[in-house]
Enzyme design. Structure first.
Site, PDB file in Angstrom:
ATOM      1  CD  GLU A  13      -2.443  -1.386   2.668  1.00 16.59           C
ATOM      2  OE1 GLU A  13      -3.240  -0.523   3.053  1.00 16.59           O
ATOM      3  OE2 GLU A  13      -2.126  -2.378   3.347  1.00 16.59           O
ATOM      4  CB  SER A 138      -5.414  -0.270   0.377  1.00 13.77           C
ATOM      5  OG  SER A 138      -4.924   0.777   1.165  1.00 13.77           O
ATOM      6  CE1 TYR A 204      -6.971   4.384  -2.023  1.00 19.74           C
ATOM      7  CE2 TYR A 204      -6.936   1.990  -2.036  1.00 19.74           C
ATOM      8  CZ  TYR A 204      -6.901   3.185  -1.347  1.00 19.74           C
ATOM      9  OH  TYR A 204      -6.788   3.164   0.018  1.00 19.74           O
ATOM     10  NE  ARG A 243     -12.770   3.851   6.078  1.00 14.30           N
ATOM     11  CZ  ARG A 243     -11.694   3.443   5.419  1.00 14.30           C
ATOM     12  NH1 ARG A 243     -10.671   4.254   5.233  1.00 14.30           N
ATOM     13  NH2 ARG A 243     -11.633   2.207   4.950  1.00 14.30           N
ATOM     14  CG  ASP A 245     -14.016   0.023   6.423  1.00 19.13           C
ATOM     15  OD1 ASP A 245     -14.282   1.236   6.556  1.00 19.13           O
ATOM     16  OD2 ASP A 245     -13.003  -0.393   5.849  1.00 19.13           O
ATOM     17  CD  GLU A 258     -10.592  -3.497   6.389  1.00 22.33           C
ATOM     18  OE1 GLU A 258      -9.424  -3.064   6.548  1.00 22.33           O
ATOM     19  OE2 GLU A 258     -10.964  -4.102   5.361  1.00 22.33           O
ATOM     20  CG  ASN A 260      -9.197   0.913   7.648  1.00 24.42           C
ATOM     21  OD1 ASN A 260      -8.450   0.289   6.920  1.00 24.42           O
ATOM     22  ND2 ASN A 260     -10.520   0.763   7.624  1.00 24.42           N
ATOM     23  N   GLY A 264      -6.784   6.618   5.128  1.00 21.48           N
ATOM     24  CA  GLY A 264      -6.188   7.374   4.041  1.00 21.48           C
ATOM     25  C   GLY A 264      -6.566   8.848   4.074  1.00 21.48           C
TER      26      GLY A 264
END
Length: 298
Positions: A13, A138, A204, A243, A245, A258, A260, A264
């Site tokens: 990543e 990611s 992305y 964050r 999810d 998950e 984070n 990002g």
């Protein structure tokens, strides 16, 4: 303030990390800080010692860096840094360990199994299912497997990123993410991927992925998601911004996919999008993350 921004390294990543770092560097400059960008390498400890920063802004995704290794090094060196500490980072990078911890606190997670490299492929799996590396982010190496014939290829690819892989039930409902900034949940964001699920391409590359900000959710469900996210933040003892999810099932019941610990900060990232709805400019968001680091973690 002298801020060292560390990014890149050898993670799969790394390129996403570099994009986040570029945004952070420009923001820190606008905020009036002295900024020293540093690519993560074996010389990193010597560079920290030479630069003597007031704080290190960690803009790393994946391992090493999001897994507690860089955090541990900075703790030894007594240098403040942004984001969560060693233990929250080490646990959260591992989706298997994260699920175990959250489940022990009654926080809902998808059912599934964990495989280590060399394990036999279990029989009688239910399809479709999700195959993903335990310690990659990611959406790297994640696959939606629709039938038994697709499983060996998906596992081979996932194992190329990690020696531990999760096979999880596929929940067909909506995908939502909730950012938590310094313990307070921000408005949920609904992700409507270009494809069947939110993979690396949708995240992305594709311009067709839609982000509904704030998510159009019943008020009661929105509050539940925010409270669950704040509980995750507290249970894992996180710091700064994270964050969480979620996937909703067909009955709108949320499951944590998950966590984070270094979300990002690119132009496509979800933390800045959610923060903007709450009235945070990008610069103010960076400032809030930096402010938590100034307390130190030792």
């Amino acid at each position: 303030m002298k801020v060292l921004v560390v990014y890149g390294g050898e993670s799969p990543e790394a390129e996403v990390s570099r994009k986040s770092a570029r945004s952070v560097i420009e923001s820190l400059k606008r905020l009036g800080h002295e900024v020293i960008p540093v690519e993560l390498s074996r010389n990193f400890p010597e560079m920290v010692k030479e630069i003597e920063p007031d704080v290190v802004f960690i803009s790393l995704h994946g391992s090493p860096g999001e897994d507690g290794t860089v955090q541990g090094l900075l703790e030894i060196m007594k240098v403040p840094y942004t984001g969560s500490g060693v233990i929250p980072s080490a646990v959260s990078i591992d989706k298997d360990l994260t699920k175990r911890v959250l489940k022990s606190y009654g926080i809902p997670v998808p059912s599934g199994i964990t495989l280590f490299k060399g394990d036999e492929i279990p029989k009688n799996l239910e399809f479709p299912c999700i195959v993903k590396p335990a310690r990659a982010g990611s959406s790297v190496g994640i696959f939606l497997v629709k039938g038994e014939g697709e499983l060996p290829k998906a596992l081979k690819e996932a194992f190329s990123y990690d020696s531990k892989v999760l096979i999880e039930e596929y929940l067909q409902g909506r995908e939502v993410t909730v950012a938590v900034l310094r313990g307070r949940a921000l408005p949920p964001v609904e992700i409507v991927p270009a494809g069947e699920f939110y993979d690396y391409e949708s995240k992305y590359v594709s311009s067709s992925t839609e982000y509904r900000i704030p998510a159009s959710l019943p008020k009661r469900l929105e509050e539940r998601l925010k409270k669950l996210s704040e509980r995750v933040y507290k249970v894992l003892e996180c710091r700064g911004a994270i964050r969480v999810d979620f996937k909703l099932d067909n009955f709108n019941s949320p499951y944590v996919l998950e966590v984070n610990t270094i979300p990002g900060l690119t132009e496509r990232s979800l933390l800045p999008k959610s923060a903007q709805v709450s009235g945070y400019t990008f610069d103010r968001l960076v400032e809030e993350i930096l402010r938590d680091a100034e307390k130190g973690s030792f």
